[in-house]
Design an enzyme around this catalytic site. Sequence first.
Site, mmCIF file in Angstrom:
data_model
loop_
_atom_site.group_PDB
_atom_site.id
_atom_site.type_symbol
_atom_site.label_atom_id
_atom_site.label_comp_id
_atom_site.label_asym_id
_atom_site.label_seq_id
_atom_site.Cartn_x
_atom_site.Cartn_y
_atom_site.Cartn_z
ATOM 1 C CE LYS A 155 0.617 1.090 4.552
ATOM 2 N NZ LYS A 155 0.790 2.360 5.257
ATOM 3 C CB THR B 173 -1.613 4.563 2.996
ATOM 4 O OG1 THR B 173 -1.655 3.809 4.196
ATOM 5 C CG2 THR B 173 -0.193 5.032 2.766
#
Length: 331
Positions: free
Chosen positions: A191, A248
């Site tokens: 991620k 994120t």
Amino acid sequence: MIRAAVLGAGAWGTAFAKVLAEAGAEVTILARRASVAEAIRTTRVNEVALPGVRLPERVTATDALDEAIDGAQLVAVAVPSQTLRGNLGDWAGSFAPDCTLVSLMKGIELGTTKRMSQVIVETAHIDPSRVVVVSGPNLAPEIAGEQPAATVVAGIDADRAQFVQRAIALPYLRPYTSEDVVGCEMGGAVKNVIALAYGMASAMGMGDNTKASLITRGLAETARLGAALGADPLTFAGLAGLGDLVATCSSPLSRNRTFGEHLGRGESLESAQASTRQTAEGVKSCLAIRDLARAHGVEMPITEQVERVCHEGIDPRVAVKLLMQREMKPE
């Protein structure tokens, strides 16, 4: 009462120490710099990492390893992923024989392509059952600010995972357990790379269709690689997969998204590093993730292009064009 240590005085390590203490543990933070440890002890604030956040009285700090881990039943490790092996080389042999080691790191080691839990096991010379991974949408300033959040505690030893779960459960933090260490670690590592791409797209003025496509196809890349490594595909639909990826990518608090924005504005890697003055784990991990994917025959086109922007100097706009020109295929 649990005695805990947090090795690393960055934002997430400091926030995790706050969580542990508020859940009832006595916590010592190991800081690399004596001045940071002294400031935490005297002002109750780590102004460098979490400015303005007051730490509980049950949190103290030191720059001496032996003092930090003395009697600790739970030792959380929160250092930059590429420094883990070097740090543990110095620390190995100092931990209590049956303490639980908690990995707070999200990265893949350069050169070895090993996950952080694997590096801990190999370097600290301990059984894998003693390592627990915490992953999920863990933006440190939000958790330190006691905004409601959930996270995943993964371990192959269910009793240890539940021990850590109980040690961090709070009215504002809801931890879930999982046995899928591989999936949780891969979700946390990849991620960061996708968030770099998301930041580049944002800085280039691209819209929500682009951003949604990056998140969705980035998740597909993550799940493909995870499955090749033996992870449960369902993990990537949960907190350690989609949850962490969305947080994120979308949050201005995200170091990787912010770093990507600098690259998307045309800055060099060195300039972006100087501007952010923080560790963006995805910058180095993208190399290791690319190598891991190639070794397992897994296609990861977004990761490949992020690596080329970061380490080969291609223009992010060229990277987008190359992604869009790939051969047509079923979703």
